[in-house]
Scaffold this active site. Structure first.
Site, PDB file in Angstrom:
ATOM      1  N   LYS A  79       0.849  -1.204   0.000  1.00 27.37           N
ATOM      2  CA  LYS A  79       0.000   0.000   0.000  1.00 27.37           C
ATOM      3  C   LYS A  79       0.882   1.250   0.000  1.00 27.37           C
ATOM      4  O   LYS A  79       1.900   1.296   0.696  1.00 27.37           O
ATOM      5  CB  LYS A  79      -0.902  -0.036   1.234  1.00 27.37           C
ATOM      6  CG  LYS A  79      -1.961   1.064   1.286  1.00 27.37           C
ATOM      7  CD  LYS A  79      -2.900   0.833   2.470  1.00 27.37           C
ATOM      8  CE  LYS A  79      -3.927   1.931   2.636  1.00 27.37           C
ATOM      9  NZ  LYS A  79      -4.808   1.721   3.796  1.00 27.37           N
ATOM     10  N   SER A 154      -9.783   1.911   2.916  1.00 25.74           N
ATOM     11  CA  SER A 154      -8.898   2.638   2.032  1.00 25.74           C
ATOM     12  C   SER A 154      -7.888   1.757   1.291  1.00 25.74           C
ATOM     13  O   SER A 154      -7.309   2.191   0.299  1.00 25.74           O
ATOM     14  CB  SER A 154      -8.138   3.685   2.843  1.00 25.74           C
ATOM     15  OG  SER A 154      -7.301   3.059   3.797  1.00 25.74           O
ATOM     16  N   SER A 178      -9.851  -0.486   7.202  1.00 21.32           N
ATOM     17  CA  SER A 178      -9.373  -0.347   5.822  1.00 21.32           C
ATOM     18  C   SER A 178      -8.706  -1.560   5.203  1.00 21.32           C
ATOM     19  O   SER A 178      -8.431  -1.561   4.010  1.00 21.32           O
ATOM     20  CB  SER A 178      -8.410   0.834   5.727  1.00 21.32           C
ATOM     21  OG  SER A 178      -9.154   2.008   5.618  1.00 21.32           O
TER      22      SER A 178
HETATM   23  N1  GLN Z   1     -13.090   4.045   6.639  1.00 23.33           N
HETATM   24  C1  GLN Z   1     -12.403   4.446   7.822  1.00 23.33           C
HETATM   25  C2  GLN Z   1     -12.068   5.909   7.748  1.00 23.33           C
HETATM   26  O1  GLN Z   1     -12.388   6.496   6.791  1.00 23.33           O
HETATM   27  C3  GLN Z   1     -11.190   3.601   8.008  1.00 23.33           C
HETATM   28  C4  GLN Z   1      -9.956   4.133   7.426  1.00 23.33           C
HETATM   29  C5  GLN Z   1      -8.771   3.242   7.650  1.00 23.33           C
HETATM   30  O2  GLN Z   1      -8.893   2.188   8.272  1.00 23.33           O
HETATM   31  N2  GLN Z   1      -7.616   3.692   7.184  1.00 23.33           N
HETATM   32  O3  GLN Z   1     -11.521   6.464   8.645  1.00 23.33           O
END
Ligand code: GLN
Length: 483
Positions: A79, A154, A178
């Site tokens: 990532k 994400s 995410s």
């Molecule tokens: N969807 C969550 C957020 O927007 C999780 C993001 C993540 O785990 N990086 O904060």
């Protein structure tokens, strides 16, 4: 034979027996990336030359007969918020669009030491803020099961890469879901490890007290293999937990007799889509039929978790992202009058809208007049932890859905951030409590899109998660690949 369809275990066996070479395997992936990446948006950067060099090195190690990791010669995606020396690490943001780190993250270094091959850096929501990979400065990623759908986020690029055969495995990061949520949308396995067992050194911080790096893989066995490689000691991360690290593959037994499973009544709520409810109920039946004890449990603070998570994670993000000022890293606005103007223009031009929103919310929550929100959210965090502690007195594992729905159309929720955030209801509490959870494919919905089941366990109990997920995978047969 299409080499990109192999799991880590299968590829490692063929490499060891010299049925295929590391270069053949890597080339097969690079070819597929060349054909499909523009369409799917899985990678921001592809490292063709480095991948071939690493493949040649891995081949030498295999040929020399030294005892090597099963990851030697296995192609992976990382990532793009995880530092890779000499390779662009953009966090999918314009503000880091020219940032080449001078060092590798510990997790990456550990994988290199095993001989894994770096195919490239995967797409994400800008600074890992989001649930759909639509906020990337480099454009959206697409769900390979249906390209008009989001892959989740994400870590959307990491999940797409594994699901579409553009990487044998990948690393994602999970601050509030995410890794698990895109894994569920793309029909792959994603693990969020216990806080502190995988070093965060070299991970661009979003919310430091929540963030963890973890594997995205085609099945549970591969997940255990990658966790073996990345978990463990690192003197560079002061939150590192000094425990005895097991061989995670030793938990892969097709046996769940006597396993105590709790299903939180708050997780099977009205908001849950019917298709998902159906798949989860079938999974519950599977566990019951195979000797597990399934009971209903309660996590009463669930309804407050998303609000508290957003206050706390935005507060931490606003502080963490203060370092991007046009002086130390990355992009700098070209036209400015003085130092304040430089900061302001750089940040206005360099950050996207959702990042700016979160910095504003976080700064607001941390400002002296409004600290009540922050304090209240910390109290909710303590209650969330207490709920889990109580439930884990009676059960080994918590079972439920990963997301309230399966993948949705690209653009459908872009202007509905609240609806997108509420989708995180089953995942954020796990990060608040620092415990571990994984998402494993659990059938498909009526549109043929993957559904994910989330299994949650107490601190350091990744082994129990892997055991349950493995037994389920063996018994239920998985959902196969999408190509
Ligand atoms: N969807 C969550 C957020 O927007 C999780 C993001 C993540 O785990 N990086 O904060």
């Amino acid at each position: 034979m299409d080499l990109t369809r192999l799991t880590i275990r299968e590829a490692a066996k063929r490499l060891k027996n010299k049925e295929i070479s590391c270069l053949e395997l890597t080339s097969a992936y690079l070819d597929r990336i060349k054909n499909l990446n523009e369409r799917l948006g899985a990678y921001i950067t592809v490292c063709d030359k480095k991948a071939r060099e690493q493949a040649a090195l891995a081949q030498k190690r295999i040929d020399s007969g030294e005892s090597i990791s099963p990851l030697a010669g296995i192609p992976m995606g990382i990532k793009d918020n995880i530092m890779t020396k000499g390779i662009l690490t953009s966090c999918a943001s314009k503000i880091l669009s020219n940032f080449i780190p001078p060092y590798d993250a510990t997790a990456v270094k550990k994988l290199y030491d095993c001989g894994a091959v770096m195919l490239g850096k995967t797409n994400l929501d800008e600074f890992a803020m989001g649930s759909s990979t639509e906020s990337s400065w480099y454009g959206v990623a697409r769900n390979p099961w249906d390209e008009s759908m989001v892959p989740g986020g994400s870590s959307g690029g990491s999940a797409v890469a594994v699901a579409a055969g553009l990487a044998c495995f990948s690393l994602g990061t999970d601050t509030g879901g995410s890794i698990r949520q895109p894994a569920s949308f793309c029909g792959v396995v994603g693990l969020k490890p216990t806080y502190g067992i995988v070093s965060r050194y070299g991970l661009a911080a979003l919310a430091s007290s929540f963030d963890q790096i973890g594997p995205v893989t085609r099945n549970t066995e591969d997940c255990a293999l990658v966790l073996n490689a990345i978990a463990g000691h690192d003197s560079k991360d002061s939150t590192f937990r000094n425990i005895k690290y097991p061989d995670y593959t030793s938990f892969l037994k097709d046996d769940i007799k006597e396993l105590r499973i709790g299903v939180p009544k708050e997780y099977i709520s009205e908001d849950l889509c019917e298709d998902i409810k159906h798949s989860i109920n079938e999974a519950i039946e599977f566990f019951e039929e195979n000797g597990a004890n399934v009971t209903e449990v309660s996590l009463p603070a669930t309804e407050y978790a998303v609000s508290a998570y957003y206050i706390l994670s935005c507060a931490e993000a606003s502080s963490n992202l203060a370092r991007f000022d046009g002086i130390k890293y990355g992009f700098r606005a070209s036209d400015f009058d003085n130092i304040f103007d430089l900061y302001s223009k750089t940040r206005s031009e360099g950050f996207g809208q959702s990042v700016k929103n979160r910095i504003l919310i976080g700064t607001y929550a941390l400002s002296p007049e409004f600290q009540d929100y922050y304090k209240k959210a910390q109290k909710v965090r303590a209650v969330v932890c207490r709920d889990f502690r109580k439930v884990f007195n009676d059960v080994d594992i918590i079972l439920g859905p990963t997301e309230v729905c399966s993948a949705y159309r690209i653009g459908e929720k872009k202007d509905k951030p609240l609806s997108m955030s509420l989708g995180d209801i089953y995942t954020v509490s796990v990060n608040m409590a620092g415990i571990c959870a994984l998402s494993v494919p659990c059938g498909k919905d009526s549109r043929g899109l993957p559904v994910g089941m989330q299994l949650i366990a107490n601190h350091f109990n990744e082994g129990t998660l892997l055991r349950a997920a493995y037994a389920y995978e063996m018994g239920a047969g998985g959902i196969g690949l999408c190509w």
